[in-house]
Design a protein around this motif. Sequence first.
Motif, mmCIF file in Angstrom:
data_model
loop_
_atom_site.group_PDB
_atom_site.id
_atom_site.type_symbol
_atom_site.label_atom_id
_atom_site.label_comp_id
_atom_site.label_asym_id
_atom_site.label_seq_id
_atom_site.Cartn_x
_atom_site.Cartn_y
_atom_site.Cartn_z
ATOM 1 N N GLU A 67 33.464 -36.261 -30.949
ATOM 2 C CA GLU A 67 33.739 -35.080 -30.736
ATOM 3 C C GLU A 67 33.474 -34.421 -29.342
ATOM 4 O O GLU A 67 34.399 -33.518 -28.714
ATOM 5 N N GLU A 68 32.624 -34.899 -28.654
ATOM 6 C CA GLU A 68 32.438 -34.601 -27.315
ATOM 7 C C GLU A 68 33.721 -34.817 -26.339
ATOM 8 O O GLU A 68 34.125 -34.230 -25.544
ATOM 9 N N VAL A 69 34.074 -36.229 -26.472
ATOM 10 C CA VAL A 69 35.278 -36.686 -25.933
ATOM 11 C C VAL A 69 36.559 -35.630 -26.144
ATOM 12 O O VAL A 69 37.020 -35.157 -25.174
ATOM 13 N N MET A 70 36.688 -35.262 -27.301
ATOM 14 C CA MET A 70 37.776 -34.354 -27.695
ATOM 15 C C MET A 70 37.586 -32.924 -27.092
ATOM 16 O O MET A 70 38.771 -32.363 -26.839
ATOM 17 N N TRP A 71 36.404 -32.397 -27.246
ATOM 18 C CA TRP A 71 35.992 -31.261 -26.540
ATOM 19 C C TRP A 71 36.334 -31.046 -24.899
ATOM 20 O O TRP A 71 37.057 -30.245 -24.519
ATOM 21 N N VAL A 72 36.002 -32.193 -24.511
ATOM 22 C CA VAL A 72 36.011 -32.441 -23.033
ATOM 23 C C VAL A 72 37.555 -32.414 -22.592
ATOM 24 O O VAL A 72 37.944 -31.675 -21.658
ATOM 25 N N GLY A 73 38.390 -33.159 -23.500
ATOM 26 C CA GLY A 73 39.656 -33.303 -23.464
ATOM 27 C C GLY A 73 40.313 -31.935 -23.126
ATOM 28 O O GLY A 73 41.206 -31.725 -22.235
ATOM 29 N N ALA A 74 40.349 -31.112 -24.489
ATOM 30 C CA ALA A 74 40.778 -29.948 -24.429
ATOM 31 C C ALA A 74 40.551 -28.797 -23.433
ATOM 32 O O ALA A 74 41.045 -28.268 -22.942
ATOM 33 N N HIS A 75 39.207 -29.068 -22.987
ATOM 34 C CA HIS A 75 38.445 -28.149 -22.033
ATOM 35 C C HIS A 75 39.168 -28.343 -20.575
ATOM 36 O O HIS A 75 39.591 -27.529 -19.729
ATOM 37 N N ARG A 76 39.274 -29.702 -20.127
ATOM 38 C CA ARG A 76 39.900 -30.099 -19.084
ATOM 39 C C ARG A 76 41.239 -29.777 -18.835
ATOM 40 O O ARG A 76 41.656 -29.341 -17.806
ATOM 41 N N VAL A 77 42.227 -29.726 -19.853
ATOM 42 C CA VAL A 77 43.569 -29.408 -19.927
ATOM 43 C C VAL A 77 43.688 -28.064 -19.513
ATOM 44 O O VAL A 77 44.330 -27.353 -18.830
ATOM 45 N N ARG A 78 42.767 -27.045 -20.386
ATOM 46 C CA ARG A 78 42.742 -25.773 -20.021
ATOM 47 C C ARG A 78 42.210 -25.439 -18.579
ATOM 48 O O ARG A 78 42.996 -24.629 -18.091
ATOM 49 N N ALA A 79 41.226 -26.056 -18.304
ATOM 50 C CA ALA A 79 40.747 -25.632 -16.969
ATOM 51 C C ALA A 79 41.710 -26.139 -15.815
ATOM 52 O O ALA A 79 41.986 -25.388 -14.778
ATOM 53 N N HIS A 80 42.597 -27.440 -16.025
ATOM 54 C CA HIS A 80 43.427 -27.859 -14.940
ATOM 55 C C HIS A 80 44.607 -26.820 -14.995
ATOM 56 O O HIS A 80 45.213 -26.182 -13.855
ATOM 57 N N VAL A 81 45.186 -26.387 -16.115
ATOM 58 C CA VAL A 81 46.187 -25.560 -16.187
ATOM 59 C C VAL A 81 45.856 -24.016 -15.487
ATOM 60 O O VAL A 81 46.679 -23.433 -14.713
ATOM 61 N N GLU A 82 44.700 -23.626 -15.859
ATOM 62 C CA GLU A 82 44.354 -22.373 -15.339
ATOM 63 C C GLU A 82 44.337 -22.428 -13.798
ATOM 64 O O GLU A 82 44.392 -21.268 -13.124
#
Length: 215
Positions: A67-82
């Motif tokens: 769960e933590e890996v998947m949350w980090v993955g989703a969060h980092r994509v968002r942060a990068h695009v932002e």
Amino acid sequence: MSDDSAAPERADTSKSTRTRERILDAAAFVLSRKGYAGTRLSDVAAQAEVQAPAIYYYFESRDALIEEVMWVGAHRVRAHVEEVLAGLPEDTSPMDRILEAVAAHLRYELHICDYATASIRNAGQVPEHVRLRPAAEEATYSRIWRDLFAQAKKAGQLRPDLDINVSRMLLLGSMNWAAEWWNPKMRSLNDLVKATQDFVRHGMGAVDLDDPTHG
């Protein structure tokens, strides 16, 4: 006067943080390649160079780690695009903002981040309780794209008949699916980015009647 007794505690905390990050990195690596069903803590431990029982010091279960890996993955994509969007010149057109977001998403998903690939590839494989927190992060990310499409539609840069909600979800789905089929030996990442941008520009963009290439 400094408190030297705090130094060992800080060192232990730093070491613990590094170990936790190493375990997460290892889990992202394994999960992105073997999927939810194939990810075993013994493989994660071997990749992280720790003993398997040590993982339970940081994560209460295999699912908690995933769960933590998947949350980090989703969060980092968002942060990068932002971050990419925030760095664009103020006069960047809404359509060009979408195209830059396309490039940022694909490059991060396919080239930079095991976390993003793990999150995307396993979204439909994990149990519902593992999906809740990553799904909330993905919803936040989806709203960024909703706003991008709404701004481009308002500016007249998308086809008037375009359903921007359906188109947005189709675009995100197709980019995420690239993690399953894209092979860098067959086509470069640059080619994939350009093809996806062309798909948006010519498939969703407003037709310029003054464009001599328009039949």
